[in-house]
Design a protein around this motif. Sequence first.
Motif, short mmCIF file in Angstrom:
data_model
loop_
_atom_site.label_atom_id
_atom_site.label_comp_id
_atom_site.label_asym_id
_atom_site.label_seq_id
_atom_site.Cartn_x
_atom_site.Cartn_y
_atom_site.Cartn_z
N ASN A 30 -26.49 56.76 52.43
CA ASN A 30 -25.83 56.06 53.53
C ASN A 30 -24.31 56.09 53.44
O ASN A 30 -23.63 55.58 54.33
CB ASN A 30 -26.30 54.60 53.58
CG ASN A 30 -27.79 54.50 53.87
OD1 ASN A 30 -28.31 55.25 54.70
ND2 ASN A 30 -28.47 53.58 53.21
N LYS A 31 -23.77 56.67 52.36
CA LYS A 31 -22.31 56.73 52.22
C LYS A 31 -21.72 57.65 53.28
O LYS A 31 -22.26 58.72 53.59
CB LYS A 31 -21.91 57.20 50.82
CG LYS A 31 -22.26 56.23 49.72
CD LYS A 31 -21.54 56.56 48.42
CE LYS A 31 -20.05 56.32 48.53
NZ LYS A 31 -19.37 56.49 47.22
N THR A 32 -20.59 57.24 53.85
CA THR A 32 -19.97 58.01 54.93
C THR A 32 -19.21 59.22 54.40
O THR A 32 -18.79 59.26 53.23
CB THR A 32 -19.00 57.12 55.73
OG1 THR A 32 -18.00 56.61 54.85
CG2 THR A 32 -19.73 55.97 56.38
N ILE A 33 -19.05 60.19 55.28
CA ILE A 33 -18.25 61.38 54.97
C ILE A 33 -17.05 61.40 55.91
O ILE A 33 -17.22 61.39 57.14
CB ILE A 33 -19.08 62.67 55.17
CG1 ILE A 33 -20.27 62.70 54.20
CG2 ILE A 33 -18.21 63.91 54.97
CD1 ILE A 33 -21.22 63.85 54.45
N THR A 34 -15.84 61.41 55.35
CA THR A 34 -14.63 61.46 56.17
C THR A 34 -13.86 62.76 55.99
O THR A 34 -12.84 62.98 56.64
CB THR A 34 -13.71 60.28 55.83
OG1 THR A 34 -13.37 60.34 54.44
CG2 THR A 34 -14.39 58.95 56.13
N ASN A 123 -16.71 74.36 57.71
CA ASN A 123 -16.66 74.40 59.17
C ASN A 123 -17.66 73.45 59.80
O ASN A 123 -17.34 72.76 60.78
CB ASN A 123 -16.93 75.83 59.67
CG ASN A 123 -15.74 76.74 59.46
OD1 ASN A 123 -14.63 76.27 59.21
ND2 ASN A 123 -15.96 78.04 59.55
N ILE A 124 -18.87 73.41 59.25
CA ILE A 124 -19.90 72.51 59.81
C ILE A 124 -19.45 71.06 59.73
O ILE A 124 -19.55 70.30 60.71
CB ILE A 124 -21.24 72.72 59.08
CG1 ILE A 124 -21.85 74.06 59.48
CG2 ILE A 124 -22.22 71.57 59.40
CD1 ILE A 124 -23.09 74.44 58.68
N ILE A 125 -18.92 70.66 58.59
CA ILE A 125 -18.50 69.26 58.43
C ILE A 125 -17.29 68.95 59.29
O ILE A 125 -17.25 67.94 60.01
CB ILE A 125 -18.21 68.96 56.94
CG1 ILE A 125 -19.52 68.96 56.16
CG2 ILE A 125 -17.49 67.62 56.78
CD1 ILE A 125 -19.38 68.71 54.69
N ASN A 126 -16.29 69.83 59.26
CA ASN A 126 -15.07 69.56 60.04
C ASN A 126 -15.32 69.55 61.54
O ASN A 126 -14.76 68.74 62.28
CB ASN A 126 -13.99 70.58 59.69
CG ASN A 126 -13.33 70.30 58.36
OD1 ASN A 126 -13.38 69.17 57.86
ND2 ASN A 126 -12.71 71.30 57.75
N GLU A 127 -16.18 70.47 62.02
CA GLU A 127 -16.50 70.50 63.45
C GLU A 127 -17.16 69.18 63.88
O GLU A 127 -16.85 68.64 64.95
CB GLU A 127 -17.42 71.67 63.76
CG GLU A 127 -16.70 73.01 63.77
CD GLU A 127 -17.67 74.19 63.88
OE1 GLU A 127 -17.20 75.34 63.80
OE2 GLU A 127 -18.88 73.95 64.04
N LEU A 129 -16.86 66.27 62.33
CA LEU A 129 -15.87 65.19 62.23
C LEU A 129 -14.95 65.18 63.45
O LEU A 129 -14.64 64.11 64.00
CB LEU A 129 -15.05 65.35 60.95
CG LEU A 129 -15.74 64.98 59.64
CD1 LEU A 129 -14.88 65.38 58.45
CD2 LEU A 129 -16.07 63.49 59.57
N ILE A 130 -14.51 66.37 63.87
CA ILE A 130 -13.63 66.47 65.04
C ILE A 130 -14.37 66.01 66.30
O ILE A 130 -13.83 65.25 67.12
CB ILE A 130 -13.11 67.91 65.21
CG1 ILE A 130 -12.15 68.24 64.06
CG2 ILE A 130 -12.42 68.08 66.55
CD1 ILE A 130 -11.77 69.71 63.99
N GLU A 131 -15.63 66.47 66.45
CA GLU A 131 -16.41 66.07 67.63
C GLU A 131 -16.58 64.55 67.65
O GLU A 131 -16.48 63.92 68.71
CB GLU A 131 -17.77 66.75 67.60
CG GLU A 131 -18.64 66.39 68.81
CD GLU A 131 -20.00 67.04 68.76
OE1 GLU A 131 -20.75 66.89 69.72
OE2 GLU A 131 -20.32 67.67 67.72
N GLN A 132 -16.84 63.97 66.49
CA GLN A 132 -17.01 62.52 66.41
C GLN A 132 -15.74 61.79 66.81
O GLN A 132 -15.77 60.79 67.53
CB GLN A 132 -17.42 62.13 64.99
CG GLN A 132 -17.76 60.65 64.84
CD GLN A 132 -17.91 60.26 63.39
OE1 GLN A 132 -17.01 60.46 62.59
NE2 GLN A 132 -19.06 59.70 63.05
#
Length: 542
Positions: A30-34, A123-127, A129-132
């Motif tokens: 449940n820990k967040t990814i920033t 790329n998957i994580i950053n995309e 994060l940006i979309e969010q």
Amino acid sequence: MKYPPLTLGWFIYETPIDNLEFIGEDEALNKTITGISVLDNPDGVKWIKKNEIVLTTGYIFYNDFEIQKKIIADLHAIDCTAFCIKVKRFFDRIPDSMIEEAAKYGLALVSVPFYHGYTNIINIINENLIEQKILRQQFILSEAEKFHESFFNREGIMKMLERISNYTNSMTMITTTTDFPIYYRIPPKEYGDFSKIHKLQVQPFNSLPEKTPKELRKRNFYCNDTLLTFHTFLLPDNKHYLCIDITKKEIDTTIMEVLKQIFSVLALELTSMQIQNRAFSQENYYDSFFYMLSDIKNKSIEEIRVICDAYSFPNDLKKVCITLECQSKESKLFRSLYNAVNQGLIHLGHKYFLCHNENRIVIFLLYPKQKPNVEAVSLSNQAALQLSDYLKDYQTFFRLGISRCHTTCTSVAKAYEESLQTLHLQTSDRQTTHIHSYTRQFAFHLLNQLTTYEREKIYEDTVSSLAIYDSENKSELLVTLKAYLENSMNLTETAQKLFIHRNTLTARLSAIKKLLCSDITAIEDIFRLYLGICAWELLKDT
């Protein structure tokens, strides 16, 4: 709608990155990814931030258990979300010693197959994060827009409080700055017992002083027999608080951003509700517009545009503000003056925006963007003179101030402020004319931005010797110099202005030049002396 944060569980089970192996306690999912970082040097740990996931091939600590232990301890101290190690490169699998060490700290480990490239994972994580972030910002702006619509549709403060209460699922109040509750909203599901009571009895308890930092502004209120803790926000009108119950849970960060966008709208709504018995009607239609002018620093460009659009104010044009301040508060006279101003503007044929507030009638003369500022100001000064002539029957009842020309969206308030500064500037011509222009008072406004010490220094270094001489000899040399400069150093016109003989003026000028050690011909001397005279006028009035 709120947007849940990206979590470690999402990364492992919901992304196209397959065959990831999670090693750790279930709550770590449940820990967040920033964010995401790559660790290829032991010293690189210091650049990693909280809640990031960390990628590595393991080369930097291959066959060195001491470095493994140190990195795990450091990542735990940073509170990173997970340590992701590629396998089938330098490790066939994550060593048991590392797993045991990570378990001591509760640090989640993730085994990543060798065929997943860093670029693909990043790329998957950053995309996402940006979309969010984009979706979150769209949500904030969309919700803030609903409050603007509520205000312009006159839905009332209770509708706004209902929306806020639905966001937080908690009690919401508007109170005075003395903690007196004037409006409140209770969500039925959360406060069923309270909603059955005809009138909620709210008593403040242990209120905090106003100097308490904003992030600590919390107040306790007794609601019936229940003590609740509220987060309080001072609204821009400095008369009311928005109070939100945080007894059970704090305010969500996204909702906090929505709230920051709507404080001004709440204050506008409360102000408009207090309008009674205005000069022309029960409610002054322009109050919201004037509230924006006085609170422009706390408003975004979007808020300014929304309000300007609501009043059909063309903020994309250049603008010069002319303010007429009525000396009488008699409503019939004010109404008559307002109607005369409107007729006069129609007669002049200028593009304009006209409004009123209290004892002021405000005109914005509007010009195309390609119009030079100097021409716009000149046309405005001419229009003010023509309007004043049209209003000659009222000239003893008002004074008129003219601003500079302004271009930007947010400068509408600056133009209004300058017109007031021009009206209220205490100068020697205040009693002799009822028209005051910022550009013609420019030296005074420039000096007003200096400290008293600097103004005194300018005066002492220029014309103080004339003032001292006048005081000791009951002469009028300083007044003479002022008239001489204001009349373009024309002897005949200056003598006529002072009602003295030309020879008397010549004698006075000789004395002035001797005292000032200047023949008053160089442009530098003329500018310096005129600035000194302006400083003297400001100082003598204070």
